[in-house]
Design a protein around this motif. Structure first.
Motif, PDB file in Angstrom:
ATOM      1  N   PHE A 278       0.703  -1.284  -0.060  1.00  0.00           N
ATOM      2  CA  PHE A 278      -0.047  -0.196   0.024  1.00  0.00           C
ATOM      3  C   PHE A 278       0.897   1.293  -0.031  1.00  0.00           C
ATOM      4  CE2 PHE A 278      -3.242  -3.007   1.477  1.00  0.00           C
ATOM      5  CZ  PHE A 278      -4.064  -2.844   0.544  1.00  0.00           C
ATOM      6  N   LYS A 279       2.001   0.959   0.039  1.00  0.00           N
ATOM      7  CA  LYS A 279       3.080   2.213  -0.478  1.00  0.00           C
ATOM      8  C   LYS A 279       2.889   2.728  -1.859  1.00  0.00           C
ATOM      9  CE  LYS A 279       7.064   3.216   1.780  1.00  0.00           C
ATOM     10  NZ  LYS A 279       6.668   3.451   3.270  1.00  0.00           N
ATOM     11  N   PRO A 280       2.235   3.857  -2.007  1.00  0.00           N
ATOM     12  CA  PRO A 280       2.067   4.154  -3.440  1.00  0.00           C
ATOM     13  C   PRO A 280       3.213   4.329  -4.127  1.00  0.00           C
ATOM     14  CG  PRO A 280       1.246   6.020  -1.812  1.00  0.00           C
ATOM     15  CD  PRO A 280       1.627   4.883  -1.086  1.00  0.00           C
ATOM     16  N   TYR A 281       4.191   4.669  -3.610  1.00  0.00           N
ATOM     17  CA  TYR A 281       5.490   5.097  -4.149  1.00  0.00           C
ATOM     18  C   TYR A 281       6.616   5.257  -3.333  1.00  0.00           C
ATOM     19  CZ  TYR A 281       2.633   9.487  -3.341  1.00  0.00           C
ATOM     20  OH  TYR A 281       1.780  10.364  -2.738  1.00  0.00           O
TER      21      TYR A 281
ATOM     22  N   CYS B 175      -1.646  17.075   4.511  1.00  0.00           N
ATOM     23  CA  CYS B 175      -0.319  16.733   4.407  1.00  0.00           C
ATOM     24  C   CYS B 175      -0.190  15.351   4.287  1.00  0.00           C
ATOM     25  CB  CYS B 175       0.739  17.461   5.437  1.00  0.00           C
ATOM     26  SG  CYS B 175       2.521  17.326   5.085  1.00  0.00           S
ATOM     27  N   ILE B 176       0.518  14.848   3.100  1.00  0.00           N
ATOM     28  CA  ILE B 176       1.160  13.442   3.119  1.00  0.00           C
ATOM     29  C   ILE B 176       2.331  13.170   2.991  1.00  0.00           C
ATOM     30  CG2 ILE B 176      -1.215  12.707   2.303  1.00  0.00           C
ATOM     31  CD1 ILE B 176      -0.087  12.328  -0.483  1.00  0.00           C
ATOM     32  N   LYS B 336      -4.338  14.000  -3.994  1.00  0.00           N
ATOM     33  CA  LYS B 336      -3.116  14.396  -4.027  1.00  0.00           C
ATOM     34  C   LYS B 336      -1.908  12.974  -4.567  1.00  0.00           C
ATOM     35  CE  LYS B 336      -1.082  17.187  -0.880  1.00  0.00           C
ATOM     36  NZ  LYS B 336      -1.025  17.859   0.373  1.00  0.00           N
ATOM     37  N   VAL B 337      -2.324  11.835  -3.972  1.00  0.00           N
ATOM     38  CA  VAL B 337      -1.674  10.617  -4.487  1.00  0.00           C
ATOM     39  C   VAL B 337      -1.992  10.339  -5.860  1.00  0.00           C
ATOM     40  CG1 VAL B 337      -1.646   7.941  -4.076  1.00  0.00           C
ATOM     41  CG2 VAL B 337      -1.983   9.392  -2.197  1.00  0.00           C
ATOM     42  N   TRP B 338      -3.227  10.519  -6.347  1.00  0.00           N
ATOM     43  CA  TRP B 338      -3.701  10.365  -7.801  1.00  0.00           C
ATOM     44  C   TRP B 338      -2.717  11.250  -8.776  1.00  0.00           C
ATOM     45  CZ3 TRP B 338      -5.987  13.277 -11.507  1.00  0.00           C
ATOM     46  CH2 TRP B 338      -6.618  12.942 -12.602  1.00  0.00           C
ATOM     47  N   ASP B 345       1.680  16.965  -9.821  1.00  0.00           N
ATOM     48  CA  ASP B 345       1.429  17.925  -8.718  1.00  0.00           C
ATOM     49  C   ASP B 345       2.762  18.540  -8.282  1.00  0.00           C
ATOM     50  OD1 ASP B 345       3.396  15.694  -8.064  1.00  0.00           O
ATOM     51  OD2 ASP B 345       2.729  15.671  -5.654  1.00  0.00           O
ATOM     52  N   GLN B 346       3.759  18.667  -9.082  1.00  0.00           N
ATOM     53  CA  GLN B 346       4.863  19.273  -8.576  1.00  0.00           C
ATOM     54  C   GLN B 346       5.671  20.023  -9.995  1.00  0.00           C
ATOM     55  OE1 GLN B 346       7.396  16.894  -6.443  1.00  0.00           O
ATOM     56  NE2 GLN B 346       6.567  17.580  -4.622  1.00  0.00           N
ATOM     57  N   GLY B 347       6.425  21.134  -9.759  1.00  0.00           N
ATOM     58  CA  GLY B 347       6.989  21.800 -10.906  1.00  0.00           C
ATOM     59  C   GLY B 347       6.190  23.007 -11.128  1.00  0.00           C
ATOM     60  N   SER B 348       6.724  23.579 -12.394  1.00  0.00           N
ATOM     61  CA  SER B 348       6.072  24.919 -12.828  1.00  0.00           C
ATOM     62  C   SER B 348       4.916  24.685 -13.272  1.00  0.00           C
ATOM     63  CB  SER B 348       7.140  25.607 -13.641  1.00  0.00           C
ATOM     64  OG  SER B 348       7.130  25.234 -14.989  1.00  0.00           O
ATOM     65  N   GLY B 349       3.824  25.428 -12.984  1.00  0.00           N
ATOM     66  CA  GLY B 349       2.487  25.030 -13.885  1.00  0.00           C
ATOM     67  C   GLY B 349       1.909  23.849 -13.237  1.00  0.00           C
ATOM     68  N   CYS B 350       2.276  23.507 -12.156  1.00  0.00           N
ATOM     69  CA  CYS B 350       1.442  22.178 -11.825  1.00  0.00           C
ATOM     70  C   CYS B 350      -0.058  22.382 -11.312  1.00  0.00           C
ATOM     71  CB  CYS B 350       2.386  21.495 -10.705  1.00  0.00           C
ATOM     72  SG  CYS B 350       2.230  22.341  -9.022  1.00  0.00           S
ATOM     73  N   PHE B 351      -0.551  21.411 -10.888  1.00  0.00           N
ATOM     74  CA  PHE B 351      -1.708  21.186 -10.186  1.00  0.00           C
ATOM     75  C   PHE B 351      -1.690  20.606  -8.974  1.00  0.00           C
ATOM     76  CE2 PHE B 351      -6.294  19.951  -9.413  1.00  0.00           C
ATOM     77  CZ  PHE B 351      -7.116  20.895 -10.135  1.00  0.00           C
ATOM     78  N   GLY B 352      -1.328  21.267  -8.199  1.00  0.00           N
ATOM     79  CA  GLY B 352      -0.627  20.917  -6.897  1.00  0.00           C
ATOM     80  C   GLY B 352      -1.730  20.514  -5.742  1.00  0.00           C
ATOM     81  N   GLY B 353      -1.371  20.075  -4.719  1.00  0.00           N
ATOM     82  CA  GLY B 353      -2.258  20.016  -3.836  1.00  0.00           C
ATOM     83  C   GLY B 353      -3.277  20.867  -3.169  1.00  0.00           C
TER      84      GLY B 353
END
Lengths: 281, 1150
Positions: A278-281, B175-176, B336-338, B345-353
């Motif tokens: 279940f660790k996604p990454y 936060c994950i 966020k996981v998705w 979710d990261q970098g310039s112009g991202c769709f972040g959390g």
């Protein structure tokens, strides 16, 4: 090589269990040798007469490049040979039903085999058994080279061609034989059936008949079909959702089903968790 | 270089060589390098765990099952049934959340660290007031800002912040793990900034200076581990300070310090997207010719400045929403996981959390979803919303009653490609997102929703657990390196005002235009053009910020439309229509007038591509042409990764591509043969079906048969039939594959009911067919008892007559009491496989190739890899083709591959990550299986796992047996395949993505040979397929063929491959002692592994004495393999073929 003691070098090497060890080399100059294990053929219940007990030599670990001809050549130094039989595994000779032409026999495995060598006289067996180990048998000699590798494969390839006529003849021969047997069979059956019939005076001769044969062989599939038919019949008669207890029962079943599923899923999850899935990454 | 990789591969390999007897199949899911070193240590405990780790059929007592349910239990059961697909999904999500949310321990650590840092921040010393451009007061650190233009007016001094507060995901509870980052907002005192600072980056520079001041102060503290700069989502105007705790916690936590202006610093109305806050004169340094001229609006700059004002308000808003909805936090975490799995979710112009939580809030506040929904439902609805709403057309806003100064939605649309307005009504949250990124998100969301609705698949695994790296997702990928060239692109595209708006960041300025240019050019050829988000840069506080051109190269991904792959023509508008000018403008001098067969005369562009593999690369031509023409980016800056692997499956003859054309020729020739067979007259029984049963007839033969013309002088002749025979002492002749064709004869009472008789009748049919074919069509034929070889169009077909009922007759046994029983036996199974299952599979996969033109190429790459890594004997061709078919039929979370490269990467990923131990691989050919069938297959599988093959592949026609993987691979071999596949995937992906690696991708096709005990080197001259090996010899030996077209003539040497003959003999003779591995596609080495079991001394037994010798100890004879003699036999059996036998280990010296 642990066995052959230098002392007994010119002696036959006999190991516990009664086997004599013979070295066999591919050519005279081969640096390494395989070991053949020979012994007189001794079985409590030998049914067939093709391996007479006193005259048959039992040989283990015959290398793949040794054909029956090679074995005959190698072992005829111990006496005249009546027949040689090579097999994958030791055991009774398979009763050959009928002679098949060489195009239709399935190819034998080319692995290490065991052999039964029948000498014309019992002395051949003893001679083989007392052969010293330090005089190896040589498979491929200048007079009788044994084909292996590319030579053999090219030879095999050119041998694989069959004249269609010859093949056709083999087929025709077999089929006519088959038809004849078929006819005989039918004849015999007809005769049996005739016997079951009333004679002029209304008598039937009751015989035991041939063992294990019935006039019409019934099959497993037919039995199964009959059973299925029966089952369907009873099912059709059954009433569903008629009584209130049936309804209750089905509800109970549903819940039980859900519970079972739940338990199964729980088990799966526990397993996956154990594997850290279940660790996604 | 070559050797180095080979070593790394063996290192992993040797850990689990075939010797290891008790090893379980553990899918290797470690692709990131850091997990690997610990693997060896873990393996012990893993082994122990895995002995129990197997799903077993569950036994629950009836009493347990049928007891009266409590209302709660009833509720719970019903709920899982209705809210989720099944309880499994619910539990899976719960487990996933457990993995990613922060533990209490962690939170305590974070809190205490934040407390310490807050104190530190408050104690920042004051400094005297200096000019803004004077940075001499900073002694140890650099300013995190690219100072272009260099001078600005204004004064600056340091002062302790007015407040320090936590913002972002941590206080919100979304936060994950991993990479926990906690945001800290530091408010700049109002005495430092001036209301006019919004102009000309003055505020932004002060902000950067303030951060530098903080960094200088923190640098001396012992509480801080490392101190680095970064910038928020790649926006160079918003630098942030990253700091980690000292010691071992350093890697697990990052504190991000944002500097913010005082709350009442600027009125949001001033930062309307149409206002200009940067003066052209200042930015260019030249006085504008007309000083009174209108200034260009600077929407991006404005939203950057405005964005700094609002974090606290946003947090407040989100907390309020979160309090209302219980599942909000979980839903955001899942989202966020998705996003993270999709690298969005990261970098310039991202769709972040942050955007994710804002989007969920939007759905909640606009009552599109209810507060009582579960996390799963929220996630699903959010994805559905994303998939169905186009924010590039219809923006959305969170503002309930925006004040009068707030811009309207259309204002936003005119300034930004994607619009999502925040609760204040002034800020576009998606200001930095490009339209293409949003299209990518939409594409991913709609894919995900579709997969979720498919009950036959494990959607949880596909959507939340599988990473989608760019290289494995997109069919073709290209990289733009040398980003400095983008500067000239900006000039060429006339983007000066945009450049000013982006404060000189030419990469971000040019990107949207380049994308839309390429999109126009590629048009119908692509489903989606996506680009990677430039990763957030990080640099130490003591060094200057990296320049724009020092960024890592930009990557772009293309999802190709398979039905447009083959076209080489862009047909434009008619020459006289108004659009023609536009078309000419787009294509430049490549556009020419053409007249078409239907009489129309239009503008058109024709690309040069003759073969399928070149046609697949037409997008490369388009891209390099357009970029050169419109943006002055030379093709040397473009690294196009689309056909790098084609080299491995290329047919090495003149004018040949990757074999599609050759395979097609084979199929056409076969169709012709089949028609001719149907038309034959005077057969005793009629033909009911002619079916191909060979990989070449489904486009998946690694080395597709190519018609050859033979040089008769180089062959000997057979005496009677005049057929060609190989000559002794000459190099082995060209290998001619017999293409198997099964020819079913009509069932009739004439067929005998006896196995031997049937065999003879079949032989008679072969003779008869040969006669007819020879007489009517003049084909050279060679009938034998088992088959009939036909030489046609330079190809050899091997026709085998079959009788439908023969397998049944083989199964019949008469019991002693006369009952007719059906008993399965290997002979019947083999016959059924040959005459029924393989033809069926061939025609089914042939159909698949018609739907997906690159199916064959992927299969051939996959089998080439299996062969090259010496696994051909373990994964048969049919099984490999089925594995590839799985990739096309069940592509989740991707779309079906449209290029061989991506298909191959996914094949390796499938091999290495599938849970072979606990799940069957169901290949739903022709969609014949229903949900119920799936459940049944899974239940059957679980019920008898131990007795089933290790690699279980189920198809609609084979639900319980997995017939293609019945005999192989073994547990150990599968484990090895998994390891090597993971390693190869790693190597190939690195080769494809990293331009600095100079080896070719073939490293993944060169097996590590160190793990083997004996190597038998063969003479290349006698290996007929050596020309098509992965690394072919420079001077191929003469094979007795001419170049050029084909004629009839005598029957050639068919199916004569010394290597396979040799392998058969080796395996038959020494199969008990050793395993033999060879690459069937031109390998010149046979690798041998001794079986450890055979090497423990056995007692003397007459049944198992093959190739052993006797040792007598204490009057007890025991036997061990006679290794010297066996090694000698290797050369004897392969006389003429074997070059040398090299024993490598001394393992056998017991």
């Amino acid at each position: 090589m642990a066995v052959p003691n230098k002392k007994h070098a010119s002696q036959p090497c006999v190991i516990p269990g009664g086997f004599t060890v013979l070295d066999i080399k591919f050519t005279k100059n081969s640096p390494a040798a395989h070991q053949l294990f020979v012994k007189e053929h001794k079985v409590r219940l030998e049914k067939t007469s093709s391996r007479p007990l006193d005259r048959t030599l039992f040989v283990l670990n015959i290398p793949p490049y040794c054909t029956e001809d090679v074995i005959t050549r190698l072992f005829s130094q111990f006496g005249a040979i009546q027949s040689v039989e090579l097999k994958d595994k030791p055991g009774h000779p398979e009763p050959t039903e009928q002679k098949l032409s060489k195009y239709f026999t399935t190819k034998q495995k080319q692995g290490f085999s065991v052999g039964y060598i029948v000498y014309t006289k019992p002395s051949g067996v003893t001679a083989a058994k007392t052969h010293p180990q330090n005089v190896p048998l040589i498979v491929s000699t200048e007079d009788h080279p044994v084909r292996t590798g590319l030579h053999k494969w090219i030879h095999q390839y050119s041998q694989s061609f069959v004249q269609p006529d010859t093949l056709q003849q083999a087929v025709d021969y077999f089929m006519s034989d088959y038809d004849r047997r078929k006819e005989e069979d039918a004849e015999r059956k007809k005769k049996e059936a005739e016997q079951q019939e009333e004679d002029e005076e209304g008598w039937v001769k009751v015989t035991k008949g041939a063992k294990g044969t019935k006039v019409r062989p019934h099959s497993e599939a037919a039995d199964k079909r009959a059973l299925e038919k029966e089952g369907k019949k009873t099912k059709r008669k059954e009433l569903l959702r008629f009584y209130s207890w049936q309804h209750r029962e089905s509800q109970r079943e549903h819940i039980a089903e859900l519970r079972k599923k739940f338990e199964e899923d729980k088990q799966k999850i526990a397993l996956l968790r154990a594997q850290r899935k279940f660790k996604p990454y | 270089m070559k050797r180095k990789v080979a070593e790394t591969t063996t290192e992993v390999g040797s850990e689990s060589t075939c010797h290891v007897e008790t090893e379980s199949i553990e899918p290797n899911r470690s692709e990131d390098g850091d997990e690997r070193p610990t693997k060896a240590l873990k393996s012990d405990s893993k082994n122990k765990a895995s002995t129990t780790a197997l799903v077993r059929p569950l036994k629950v007592s009836n009493k347990e099952l049928y007891k009266a349910p409590t209302p709660e239990e009833l509720n719970q059961l019903k709920e899982t049934e209705s809210l989720f697909h099944c309880s499994l999904l619910k539990m899976q999500m719960e487990e996933l959340l457990k993995e990613v949310v922060l533990s209490e321990n962690k939170k305590r650590m974070v809190d205490s660290f934040v407390l310490k840092i807050t104190e530190l921040l408050h104690s920042v010393p004051e400094t005297p007031v200096v000019e803004l451009s004077d940075t001499t007061w900073l002694s140890n650190v650099e300013v995190p800002f690219i100072l272009v233009p260099e001078s600005t007016k204004g004064k600056f001094h340091m002062e302790p912040p007015t407040s320090v507060a936590m913002i972002g995901s941590y206080p919100l509870g979304t936060c994950i793990k991993p990479r926990v980052s906690v945001d800290l907002m530091v408010t700049i005192p109002s005495s430092v900034v001036h209301p006019m600072d919004a102009i000309n980056q003055r505020y932004s520079r002060k902000r950067a200076l303030y951060l530098a001041g903080l960094a200088e102060h923190l640098l001396s503290s012992k509480e801080v581990g490392t101190l680095r700069y970064s910038c928020l989502h790649g926006n160079r105007l918003r630098p942030i300070l990253l700091l980690t705790p000292p010691g071992k916690d350093a890697s697990s936590l990052t504190l991000r310090i944002h500097a913010c202006p005082p709350p009442d610093f600027l009125k949001p109305g001033q930062l309307h997207p149409q206002k200009s806050k940067i003066r052209t004169e200042w930015f260019t340094g030249i006085d504008s010719p007309q000083p009174g001229g209108p200034d260009v609006p600077t929407p991006h700059y404005n939203s950057t400045v405005l964005g700094d004002h609002l974090p606290a308000a946003h947090l407040q808003f989100l907390s309020a929403v979160s309090d209302q909805c219980g599942a909000f936090k979980d839903a955001v975490a899942l989202l966020k996981v998705w996003l993270r799995q999709r690298e969005l979710d990261q970098g310039s112009g991202c769709f972040g959390g942050f955007l994710a939580s804002m989007l969920v809030s939007y759905l909640l506040t606009s009552h599109k979803v209810s507060n009582h929904m579960s996390a799963y439902q929220l996630l699903r609805n959010t994805l559905h919303f994303l998939a169905s709403t186009d924010l590039t057309e219809n923006g959305i806003t969170l503002a309930r009653s925006p004040d009068s100064t707030a811009p309207s939605l259309s204002d936003f649309h005119s300034a930004f490609p994607v619009v999502f307005v925040d609760p204040s009504g002034h800020l576009n949250l998606c200001a930095d997102i490009t339209a293409h990124t949003y299209k990518q998100i939409q594409h991913e969301a709609s894919l995900s929703v579709r997969f979720w609705d498919d009950p036959t698949m494990d959607s949880f695994q596909a959507l939340l657990m599988t990473a989608k790296p760019l290289i494995r997702t997109y069919d073709h990928v290209f990289q733009l390196s040398g980003l400095a060239k983008m500067q000239s692109a900006c000039k060429k595209l006339n983007l000066f005002s945009e450049l000013m708006d982006h404060s000189g960041n030419y990469v971000r300025t040019a990107l949207p235009l380049l994308l839309s240019l390429l999109q126009r050019g590629l048009g119908e050829r692509v489903h989606l053009l996506a680009h990677s988000l430039a990763p957030d840069l990080e640099w130490p506080v003591t060094s200057e910020p990296p320049k724009h051109k020092d960024q890592p190269p930009l990557s772009f991904g293309l999802l190709l439309k398979s039905d447009h792959l083959a076209s080489v023509l862009e047909k434009g508008p008619p020459a006289d229509s108004p659009q023609a000018e536009e078309f000419r403008q787009l294509w430049g001098d490549r556009s020419e007038l053409r007249r078409f067969q239907d009489g129309s005369i239009t503008e058109a562009v024709l690309w040069e591509a003759s073969t399928a593999c070149l046609k697949r690369l037409v997008p490369q031509q388009i891209i390099s042409h357009l970029l050169q023409l419109h943006a002055d980016i030379p093709s040397s800056c473009i690294r196009y990764v689309g056909g790098l692997l084609d080299d491995v499956i290329i047919v090495r003859q003149e004018n040949c591509g990757t074999g599609e054309e050759e395979s097609l020729k084979v199929v056409q020739s076969y169709d012709d043969l089949s028609r001719k067979l149907w038309q034959l007259e005077n057969l005793p029984l009629s033909i009911t079906s002619v079916q191909g049963a060979h990989p070449a007839l489904r486009y998946t033969q690694v080395v597709p048969p190519v018609p050859v013309r033979l040089d008769y002088k180089r062959f000997a002749r057979e005496k009677n039939s005049r057929a060609l025979v190989p000559q002794e002492g000459k190099p082995c002749p060209v290998y001619i594959t017999p293409i198997k064709v099964i020819c079913h004869m009509e069932g009739s009472g004439k067929w005998p009911h006896d196995r031997l008789a049937i065999r003879h009748i079949k032989a008679a049919f072969h003779i008869r067919l040969a006669e007819l074919l020879r007489n009517t069509h003049k084909y050279p034929c060679n009938p034998t008892a088992t088959h009939l070889d036909v030489w046609k169009d330079g190809l050899a077909f091997r026709i085998q007559v079959a009788y439908q009922r023969e397998p049944q007759i083989l199964r019949e046994v008469v019991s002693p009491d006369g009952m007719l029983l059906m008993r399965d036996n290997p002979e019947a199974q083999a016959l059924e496989l040959e005459t029924q299952h393989r033809p069926l599979l061939t025609s089914t996969l042939h159909g698949l190739q018609q739907q997906h033109p690159c199916f064959g190429a992927v299969c051939r790459l996959a089998k080439r890899w299996l062969g090259a890594q010496l696994f051909s004997a373990d994964v048969c061709e049919d099984a490999a083709d089925l594995l590839v078919a799985y990739l096309f039929l069940h592509p989740a979370p991707h779309t079906p591959p449209s290029s061989p490269q991506v298909g191959f990467l996914r094949f390796l990923h499938l091999l290495s990550s599938f849970d072979w131990r606990n799940s069957p691989l169901v290949v739903n050919l022709n969609s014949q299986l229903t949900v119920a069938d799936y459940t049944e297959i899974k239940n059957d599988f679980v019920a008898s796992r131990e007795s089933l093959p290790t690699m279980f592949i189920a198809t609609p026609t084979d639900r319980k047996q997995s017939m293609w993987t019945k005999d192989a691979p073994s547990v150990q071999m599968l484990q090895r395949i998994i390891t090597v596949a993971a390693e190869s995937l790693h190597v190939v992906e690195a080769q494809l993505t990293d331009a600095t690696l100079t080896q070719d991708v073939r490293v993944a096709f060169r097996p590590p040979l160190d793990a083997y005990d004996v190597l038998i080197y063969l003479r290349p001259k006698q290996v007929p397929l050596v020309e098509s090996a992965v690394d072919p010899p420079n001077h191929p030996p003469p094979r007795g063929i001419y170049e050029g077209s084909v004629t009839g003539g005598a029957l050639p040497v068919v199916d004569f491959d010394p290597v396979s003959l040799y392998l058969i003999e080796l395996r038959e003779a020494f199969g008990d002692v050793a395993l033999f591995f060879c690459d069937p596609y031109g390998g010149t080495v046979i690798a041998v592994v001794w079986k450890p079991k055979a090497f423990t001394p056995h007692p003397f037994k007459t049944g198992m004495m093959g190739a052993r010798r006797v040792e007598v100890t204490e009057d007890k004879p025991s036997t061990v393999p006679n290794v010297e003699a066996i090694l000698l036999d290797f050369s004897v059996l392969g006389e003429g073929l074997v070059h040398k036998v090299v024993p490598r280990t001394e393992k056998w010296v017991v």
